[in-house]
Design an enzyme around this catalytic site. Sequence first.
Site, PDB file in Angstrom:
ATOM      1  N   TYR A  14      34.790  34.379  41.332  1.00  0.00           N
ATOM      2  CA  TYR A  14      35.929  35.470  42.228  1.00  0.00           C
ATOM      3  C   TYR A  14      35.679  35.756  43.869  1.00  0.00           C
ATOM      4  O   TYR A  14      35.649  36.211  45.305  1.00  0.00           O
ATOM      5  CB  TYR A  14      36.160  36.660  41.903  1.00  0.00           C
ATOM      6  CG  TYR A  14      36.510  37.002  40.774  1.00  0.00           C
ATOM      7  CD1 TYR A  14      38.284  37.040  40.776  1.00  0.00           C
ATOM      8  CD2 TYR A  14      35.632  36.999  39.651  1.00  0.00           C
ATOM      9  CE1 TYR A  14      38.624  36.920  39.770  1.00  0.00           C
ATOM     10  CE2 TYR A  14      36.860  37.539  38.413  1.00  0.00           C
ATOM     11  CZ  TYR A  14      38.309  37.252  38.470  1.00  0.00           C
ATOM     12  OH  TYR A  14      38.456  37.548  36.957  1.00  0.00           O
ATOM     13  N   HIS A  19      40.194  39.301  47.836  1.00  0.00           N
ATOM     14  CA  HIS A  19      40.280  40.735  47.538  1.00  0.00           C
ATOM     15  C   HIS A  19      39.198  41.075  47.690  1.00  0.00           C
ATOM     16  O   HIS A  19      38.367  42.040  47.374  1.00  0.00           O
ATOM     17  CB  HIS A  19      40.124  40.652  45.683  1.00  0.00           C
ATOM     18  CG  HIS A  19      40.993  41.970  45.487  1.00  0.00           C
ATOM     19  ND1 HIS A  19      41.137  43.067  45.685  1.00  0.00           N
ATOM     20  CD2 HIS A  19      41.703  42.322  44.348  1.00  0.00           C
ATOM     21  CE1 HIS A  19      42.360  43.705  45.442  1.00  0.00           C
ATOM     22  NE2 HIS A  19      41.957  43.363  44.391  1.00  0.00           N
ATOM     23  N   ASN A 112      44.141  48.862  43.753  1.00  0.00           N
ATOM     24  CA  ASN A 112      43.637  49.316  42.122  1.00  0.00           C
ATOM     25  C   ASN A 112      42.160  50.441  42.841  1.00  0.00           C
ATOM     26  O   ASN A 112      41.743  51.319  41.709  1.00  0.00           O
ATOM     27  CB  ASN A 112      43.553  48.168  41.621  1.00  0.00           C
ATOM     28  CG  ASN A 112      45.396  47.945  41.208  1.00  0.00           C
ATOM     29  OD1 ASN A 112      45.909  49.302  40.986  1.00  0.00           O
ATOM     30  ND2 ASN A 112      45.739  47.036  40.650  1.00  0.00           N
TER      31      ASN A 112
END
Length: 202
Positions: A14, A19, A112
Amino acid sequence: MRLIVGLGNPGARYAGNRHNIGFLAVDAIARQHRASPFRHRFQGEAAEVVLGTERAILLKPSTFMNESGRAVSEAQRFYKIPLADVIVLHDELDLAPAKLRVKRGGGNAGHNGLRSITAQCGNDYRRVRLGIGHPGDKALVHAYVLNDFGKAELPWVEDLCRAVADHAALLAAGEDASFQNKVHLAMAGRGWDDVKTLGARN
């Protein structure tokens, strides 16, 4: 004492995702201000740093985005840091690429990580919104934020993270408007004041 949190997902898979721009910005602060080495604490990676006259803890939660609040609340409780001195750097779909805004409290805009922090800690923390732009269709958002920045985007990402680090002492001092303005001027000076499309200078 300030708690400065970068949001992202842990692991090499990631690392370059849109993000994860919060992680990238916190890493830039750590490098520029010679923070202590990151070590595993508070369900995340934490380092100590001095920004101007303020001591701060830099935190990158290892919980994955949706559970970020667990790490933030643990660090906040340990150091007894008021919520107003918790600063969260995160990706923002509703800001154009290369833009930055600072706000205190407010909604989570479907993020989130913010939702988790609000649920665990309360809402009155400071958010540094790092614009990544919007893919244009809600159905594309999930894939968009979990894809890596494109090659053409990396120059503004690096410049934005550098500008955040350059002026982090203002952020730590609570001078949010000055911090935001300095970052804006720095980005404008590098030609990123009007990014019409992802990665493109006007």
